[in-house]
Scaffold this active site. Structure first.
Site, PDB file in Angstrom:
ATOM      1  N   ASP A   1      45.092  27.101  46.641  1.00 21.52           N
ATOM      2  CA  ASP A   1      45.848  25.887  46.960  1.00 21.52           C
ATOM      3  C   ASP A   1      47.031  25.689  46.027  1.00 21.52           C
ATOM      4  O   ASP A   1      47.930  24.891  46.308  1.00 21.52           O
ATOM      5  CB  ASP A   1      44.913  24.672  46.884  1.00 21.52           C
TER       6      ASP A   1
ATOM      7  N   LYS B   1      50.192  34.251  42.951  1.00 17.34           N
ATOM      8  CA  LYS B   1      49.301  34.357  44.103  1.00 17.34           C
ATOM      9  C   LYS B   1      50.094  34.335  45.416  1.00 17.34           C
ATOM     10  O   LYS B   1      49.742  35.038  46.377  1.00 17.34           O
ATOM     11  CB  LYS B   1      48.268  33.236  44.089  1.00 17.34           C
TER      12      LYS B   1
ATOM     13  N   LEU C   1      32.700  34.640  43.579  1.00 15.91           N
ATOM     14  CA  LEU C   1      32.823  34.871  45.010  1.00 15.91           C
ATOM     15  C   LEU C   1      32.436  36.298  45.371  1.00 15.91           C
ATOM     16  O   LEU C   1      31.771  36.532  46.381  1.00 15.91           O
ATOM     17  CB  LEU C   1      34.256  34.585  45.466  1.00 15.91           C
TER      18      LEU C   1
ATOM     19  N   THR D   1      42.717  34.082  37.281  1.00 20.32           N
ATOM     20  CA  THR D   1      42.692  32.697  37.751  1.00 20.32           C
ATOM     21  C   THR D   1      42.823  31.658  36.637  1.00 20.32           C
ATOM     22  O   THR D   1      42.777  30.462  36.914  1.00 20.32           O
ATOM     23  CB  THR D   1      41.391  32.426  38.525  1.00 20.32           C
TER      24      THR D   1
ATOM     25  N   ASP E   1      40.972  49.040  37.272  1.00 20.74           N
ATOM     26  CA  ASP E   1      41.784  48.205  36.392  1.00 20.74           C
ATOM     27  C   ASP E   1      42.973  47.701  37.192  1.00 20.74           C
ATOM     28  O   ASP E   1      43.861  48.469  37.568  1.00 20.74           O
ATOM     29  CB  ASP E   1      42.243  49.030  35.191  1.00 20.74           C
TER      30      ASP E   1
ATOM     31  N   TYR F   1      50.778  30.844  37.891  1.00 24.57           N
ATOM     32  CA  TYR F   1      49.612  31.253  38.658  1.00 24.57           C
ATOM     33  C   TYR F   1      49.868  31.128  40.160  1.00 24.57           C
ATOM     34  O   TYR F   1      49.642  32.064  40.937  1.00 24.57           O
ATOM     35  CB  TYR F   1      48.397  30.402  38.265  1.00 24.57           C
TER      36      TYR F   1
ATOM     37  N   GLY G   1      32.538  38.835  40.074  1.00 26.43           N
ATOM     38  CA  GLY G   1      32.913  37.429  40.003  1.00 26.43           C
ATOM     39  C   GLY G   1      32.029  36.546  40.856  1.00 26.43           C
ATOM     40  O   GLY G   1      31.155  37.014  41.585  1.00 26.43           O
TER      41      GLY G   1
ATOM     42  N   TRP H   1      39.098  24.926  44.332  1.00 24.75           N
ATOM     43  CA  TRP H   1      38.009  24.292  43.585  1.00 24.75           C
ATOM     44  C   TRP H   1      36.681  24.973  43.893  1.00 24.75           C
ATOM     45  O   TRP H   1      35.691  24.336  44.269  1.00 24.75           O
ATOM     46  CB  TRP H   1      37.938  22.794  43.909  1.00 24.75           C
TER      47      TRP H   1
END
Length: 310
Positions: free
Chosen positions: A111, A138, A22, A71, A45, A134, A20, A159
């Protein structure tokens, strides 16, 4: 006379979600000074507890970084079971396996754990109240990771943009070069986060005198609206000579966007004062980071070539 540089102790680090945006930045940053094992979806997985256990069982590591997540906010809203499987149950299993090995976990959250009703930037001490699947998934992941070991670290980001996969800045620049009229939510407030800056701030928490634990907000300084972020991106593109057709982006209410299935917190800006008080580092403003990223991006290069007829 320059001060001597204190060498960083070499650590054995696992990055889950290494493919990904990040994850790739973490690999590039940490690979020179540490022994890093990259785990992608092919090796683990996150919907399978057996796959997670099998992937981690043979590994010996000091730190595990977990940026992997589901996400897609609107997808999560209509696939609740999958969202909780990936964003909550998988972190729980990873945290429990890692705790048994005596390893520290950094879990990257969002956030979206907040309801957006606060006027000021959110503090780590503010009570979460997610308004989407979501965000709820999280938050549950946060709780599981900290329950497995209070020494673990939860880093909330927002963001996110940076090298690698295109994100909002590239998307809005692409649209501005093909459309003359654009709209973006003018009431949605948040804090852009440049992945390259984020990794630097994370280093201060993980490789300082004491490894950090608990919850930290890590993002660039200066909150903005989605509209203002987009306007800055296309203004930067125009200044760089890109063939931008759009002028002023019109602000609209976030609740009026027909494509959104899940509710978004109107204000999800986050304060980084806790991070600054612990490290002495004050994150730089998002404008500087956005400009730096775009000027070096493939998106800008593509439109510059097209403008020149290459």
């Amino acid at each position: 006379m320059s001060l001597p540089v204190t060498p960083v102790e070499r650590k054995r680090i696992v990055v889950v979600g290494a493919a990904g945006r990040l994850g790739a930045t973490l690999l590039e940053s940490l690979g020179n000074e540490h022994s890093v094992i990259a785990l992608t979806r092919a090796q683990m997985d996150l919907t399978s507890k057996r796959s997670i256990a099998d992937a981690l069982a043979p590994l010996d590591y000091d730190l595990l970084l977990l940026p992997a997540a589901l996400t897609l906010v609107d997808y999560c809203e209509t696939h609740e079971q999958e969202a909780f499987s990936v964003n909550a149950e998988a972190p729980r299993v990873i945290a429990e396996v890692s705790a048994a090995k005596g390893a520290h976990i950094t879990y990257f959250s969002t956030d979206f754990v907040f309801d957006g009703n606060k006027r000021e930037p959110y503090l780590e001490t503010d009570v979460p109240g997610p308004i989407s699947v979501y965000g709820a998934s999280k938050l549950k992941g946060e709780e599981y990771v900290l329950a497995a070991s209070p020494g673990n670290l939860v880093v909330r980001v927002s963001w996110l943009f940076g090298p690698g996969k295109a994100a909002f800045p590239e998307w809005i620049v692409d649209r501005s070069c093909s459309e003359s009229e654009l709209t973006l939510p003018g009431d949605k407030i948040g804090s852009p986060t440049f992945s390259s800056d984020l990794v630097e701030y994370l280093n201060a928490l993980l490789f300082g005198a004491n490894i950090a634990s608990g919850v930290f907000h890590l993002c660039n300084s200066n909150a903005c609206t989605w509209r203002d972020w987009g306007q800055f991106c296309i203004d930067t593109a125009r200044e760089a000579g890109l063939p931008v057709k759009a002028g002023h982006i019109q602000g609209v209410p976030v609740d009026s966007v027909p494509a959104f299935v899940a509710r978004r917190p109107v204000n999800s800006a986050m304060s980084t004062e806790k991070f600054t008080s612990v490290t002495g580092i004050r994150p730089r403003g998002w404008q500087e980071s956005v400009r730096k990223h775009l000027l070096q991006s493939d998106c800008f290069k593509k439109h510059q070539y097209l403008e020149k007829g290459v």
